[in-house]
Design an enzyme around this catalytic site. Structure first.
Site, PDB file in Angstrom:
ATOM      1  N   LYS A  10       1.728  14.698   1.924  1.00  0.00           N
ATOM      2  CA  LYS A  10       1.202  14.358   0.600  1.00  0.00           C
ATOM      3  C   LYS A  10       0.946  15.614  -0.228  1.00  0.00           C
ATOM      4  O   LYS A  10       0.921  16.727   0.320  1.00  0.00           O
ATOM      5  CB  LYS A  10      -0.089  13.546   0.781  1.00  0.00           C
ATOM      6  CG  LYS A  10       0.153  12.138   1.359  1.00  0.00           C
ATOM      7  CD  LYS A  10      -1.170  11.395   1.577  1.00  0.00           C
ATOM      8  CE  LYS A  10      -0.942   9.964   2.035  1.00  0.00           C
ATOM      9  NZ  LYS A  10      -2.214   9.269   2.369  1.00  0.00           N
ATOM     10  N   PHE A  58      -9.355   0.773  -4.707  1.00  0.00           N
ATOM     11  CA  PHE A  58      -9.146   2.214  -4.598  1.00  0.00           C
ATOM     12  C   PHE A  58      -7.783   2.663  -5.141  1.00  0.00           C
ATOM     13  O   PHE A  58      -7.479   3.851  -5.163  1.00  0.00           O
ATOM     14  CB  PHE A  58      -9.327   2.686  -3.150  1.00  0.00           C
ATOM     15  CG  PHE A  58      -8.333   2.130  -2.155  1.00  0.00           C
ATOM     16  CD1 PHE A  58      -7.054   2.659  -2.045  1.00  0.00           C
ATOM     17  CD2 PHE A  58      -8.679   1.077  -1.319  1.00  0.00           C
ATOM     18  CE1 PHE A  58      -6.142   2.155  -1.121  1.00  0.00           C
ATOM     19  CE2 PHE A  58      -7.766   0.567  -0.388  1.00  0.00           C
ATOM     20  CZ  PHE A  58      -6.495   1.106  -0.296  1.00  0.00           C
ATOM     21  N   ARG A  86       2.313   7.524  14.087  1.00  0.00           N
ATOM     22  CA  ARG A  86       0.982   7.046  13.652  1.00  0.00           C
ATOM     23  C   ARG A  86      -0.109   7.623  14.546  1.00  0.00           C
ATOM     24  O   ARG A  86      -1.166   8.019  14.082  1.00  0.00           O
ATOM     25  CB  ARG A  86       0.916   5.511  13.696  1.00  0.00           C
ATOM     26  CG  ARG A  86       1.768   4.812  12.660  1.00  0.00           C
ATOM     27  CD  ARG A  86       1.186   4.838  11.277  1.00  0.00           C
ATOM     28  NE  ARG A  86       0.063   3.961  11.111  1.00  0.00           N
ATOM     29  CZ  ARG A  86      -0.456   3.621   9.933  1.00  0.00           C
ATOM     30  NH1 ARG A  86       0.082   4.104   8.805  1.00  0.00           N
ATOM     31  NH2 ARG A  86      -1.491   2.836   9.840  1.00  0.00           N
ATOM     32  N   HIS A 126       1.314  10.552   5.070  1.00  0.00           N
ATOM     33  CA  HIS A 126       1.558   9.107   5.145  1.00  0.00           C
ATOM     34  C   HIS A 126       2.561   8.883   6.260  1.00  0.00           C
ATOM     35  O   HIS A 126       3.494   9.667   6.411  1.00  0.00           O
ATOM     36  CB  HIS A 126       2.150   8.586   3.828  1.00  0.00           C
ATOM     37  CG  HIS A 126       2.835   7.255   3.992  1.00  0.00           C
ATOM     38  ND1 HIS A 126       2.144   6.077   3.961  1.00  0.00           N
ATOM     39  CD2 HIS A 126       4.136   6.928   4.257  1.00  0.00           C
ATOM     40  CE1 HIS A 126       3.000   5.069   4.167  1.00  0.00           C
ATOM     41  NE2 HIS A 126       4.212   5.570   4.349  1.00  0.00           N
TER      42      HIS A 126
HETATM   43  P1  ATP Z   1      -0.785   5.810   4.777  1.00  0.00           P
HETATM   44  O1  ATP Z   1      -0.240   4.507   4.206  1.00  0.00           O
HETATM   45  O2  ATP Z   1      -1.026   6.859   3.716  1.00  0.00           O
HETATM   46  O3  ATP Z   1      -0.001   6.319   5.942  1.00  0.00           O
HETATM   47  P2  ATP Z   1      -2.646   4.320   6.253  1.00  0.00           P
HETATM   48  O4  ATP Z   1      -1.518   3.381   6.512  1.00  0.00           O
HETATM   49  O5  ATP Z   1      -3.327   4.941   7.441  1.00  0.00           O
HETATM   50  O6  ATP Z   1      -2.211   5.522   5.356  1.00  0.00           O
HETATM   51  P3  ATP Z   1      -3.529   2.550   4.176  1.00  0.00           P
HETATM   52  O7  ATP Z   1      -4.527   1.494   4.406  1.00  0.00           O
HETATM   53  O8  ATP Z   1      -2.086   2.179   4.034  1.00  0.00           O
HETATM   54  O9  ATP Z   1      -3.716   3.629   5.331  1.00  0.00           O
HETATM   55  O10 ATP Z   1      -3.989   3.348   2.892  1.00  0.00           O
HETATM   56  C1  ATP Z   1      -3.064   4.150   2.173  1.00  0.00           C
HETATM   57  C2  ATP Z   1      -3.763   5.375   1.641  1.00  0.00           C
HETATM   58  O11 ATP Z   1      -4.708   4.979   0.639  1.00  0.00           O
HETATM   59  C3  ATP Z   1      -4.577   6.150   2.674  1.00  0.00           C
HETATM   60  O12 ATP Z   1      -3.820   7.081   3.387  1.00  0.00           O
HETATM   61  C4  ATP Z   1      -5.592   6.834   1.811  1.00  0.00           C
HETATM   62  O13 ATP Z   1      -5.056   8.009   1.213  1.00  0.00           O
HETATM   63  C5  ATP Z   1      -5.849   5.811   0.689  1.00  0.00           C
HETATM   64  N1  ATP Z   1      -6.994   4.941   0.951  1.00  0.00           N
HETATM   65  C6  ATP Z   1      -7.052   3.897   1.805  1.00  0.00           C
HETATM   66  N2  ATP Z   1      -8.250   3.301   1.773  1.00  0.00           N
HETATM   67  C7  ATP Z   1      -8.991   3.982   0.863  1.00  0.00           C
HETATM   68  C8  ATP Z   1     -10.322   3.857   0.356  1.00  0.00           C
HETATM   69  N3  ATP Z   1     -11.161   2.915   0.771  1.00  0.00           N
HETATM   70  N4  ATP Z   1     -10.718   4.742  -0.580  1.00  0.00           N
HETATM   71  C9  ATP Z   1      -9.882   5.698  -1.029  1.00  0.00           C
HETATM   72  N5  ATP Z   1      -8.623   5.875  -0.607  1.00  0.00           N
HETATM   73  C10 ATP Z   1      -8.172   5.034   0.331  1.00  0.00           C
HETATM   74 MG    MG Z   2      -0.298   2.538   5.000  1.00  0.00          MG
END
Ligand code: ATP
Ligand code: MG
Length: 160
Positions: A10, A58, A86, A126
């Protein structure tokens, strides 16, 4: 069970100049880089990538975060690569990410802090969550001609 998965280093990772260190971890684990490029996503592209989150509270902060600079996008290939990558990334919230994982070692912000400030959690990387997402995301970020099939030294000299 050879899989392909999409990772994004990122904008926070690019701006902190830690991409090489993170990429090395994947190479050390034996994952093969089959696609790689630097790309600066615009807001439309961000909405395609994060379609599942667009309606969430968010999302505005998440979009600001992902378009704030270029990312390095990579397609990685390996045995059960989706789950392996992951696991190497660690929990989404850096506060919960175990030491030794990428997010545990390189990030410190928490959801609470990010939500209080209205910013996306800057968690370095990500990674596709499951086979269905991996297929969609690799196709979104890479054309077929940008994905390469080749043999690593391991494949040529160990497995053959
Ligand atoms: P990614 O998709 O980035 O690999 P992830 O699958 O672990 O991460 P997701 O639930 O898909 O998590 O969330 C995507 C991204 O959104 C997270 O990586 C984070 O940067 C952001 N994010 C998720 N939840 C929150 C929150 N509650 N507040 C702020 N940012 C958030
Ligand atoms: Mg995700």
């Amino acid at each position: 069970m050879i899989e392909r998965t999409l990772i994004l280093l990122k904008p926070d990772a690019v701006q902190r100049s830690i991409c090489g260190e993170v990429i090395s971890r994947f190479e050390r684990a034996g994952l093969k880089i089959v696609g790689m490029k630097m790309f600066w996503a615009d807001r439309d592209f961000a909405k395609q990538h994060y379609a599942e989150h667009v309606e969430k509270k968010f999302y505005p902060g998440l979009e600001d975060m992902i378009v704030m600079g270029p990312v390095i996008a990579m397609a990685l290939e390996g045995v059960e690569a989706i789950a392996l990558v992951r696991k190497m990334c660690g929990a989404t919230d850096p506060k919960s990410a175990a030491p030794g994982t990428i997010r545990g070692d390189y990030a410190q912000v928490s959801y609470e802090h990010a939500d209080e400030k209205g910013i996306g959690v800057k968690n370095v990387i990500h990674a596709s969550a499951n086979p269905e997402d991996a297929k969609k995301e690799v196709a979104l970020w890479f054309d077929d001609k940008e994905l390469h099939s080749y043999k690593t030294v391991q494949e040529v000299h160990v497995f053959e």
